[in-house]
Motif scaffolding. Structure first.
Motif, PDB file in Angstrom:
ATOM      1  N   PRO A   7       0.820  -1.214   0.000  1.00  0.00           N
ATOM      2  CA  PRO A   7       0.000   0.000   0.000  1.00  0.00           C
ATOM      3  C   PRO A   7       0.857   1.269   0.000  1.00  0.00           C
ATOM      4  CG  PRO A   7       0.025  -0.975   2.173  1.00  0.00           C
ATOM      5  CD  PRO A   7       0.754  -1.921   1.261  1.00  0.00           C
ATOM      6  N   SER A  12      -2.182   5.912   2.878  1.00  0.00           N
ATOM      7  CA  SER A  12      -2.395   5.440   4.248  1.00  0.00           C
ATOM      8  C   SER A  12      -2.416   6.577   5.259  1.00  0.00           C
ATOM      9  CB  SER A  12      -1.311   4.435   4.649  1.00  0.00           C
ATOM     10  OG  SER A  12      -1.389   3.278   3.851  1.00  0.00           O
ATOM     11  N   THR A  24       4.944   2.047  11.673  1.00  0.00           N
ATOM     12  CA  THR A  24       4.918   1.356  10.381  1.00  0.00           C
ATOM     13  C   THR A  24       6.251   1.477   9.653  1.00  0.00           C
ATOM     14  OG1 THR A  24       2.541   1.709  10.150  1.00  0.00           O
ATOM     15  CG2 THR A  24       3.760   1.253   8.133  1.00  0.00           C
TER      16      THR A  24
END
Length: 68
Positions: A7, A12, A24
């Motif tokens: 992604p 995001s 992340t």
């Protein structure tokens, strides 16, 4: 984009908190194809600001120049 897997962080960031982004980037999301990047720890605030600016549309896509 060619060569990218997983992604988009820019997309995001529309739903992730600042802490989520740090976690992340530094720890990765192996299950989604993103490795960890602990070497970015000292640059994470600048990276977050850039990605957030891209996500919000405040920073247009294109070639960047360094800040002097």
């Amino acid at each position: 984009q060619e060569g990218l897997v997983g992604p988009s962080l820019i997309e995001s960031l529309k739903s992730l908190s600042r802490d989520d982004v740090k976690t992340t980037v530094l720890n990765g999301r192996v299950e989604k194809g993103m490795p960890s990047h602990p070497f970015l720890a000292d640059k994470i605030d600048g990276l977050y600001a850039y990605l957030k600016g891209r996500s919000d549309g405040a920073i247009p896509a294109g070639r960047l120049t360094g800040i002097e």
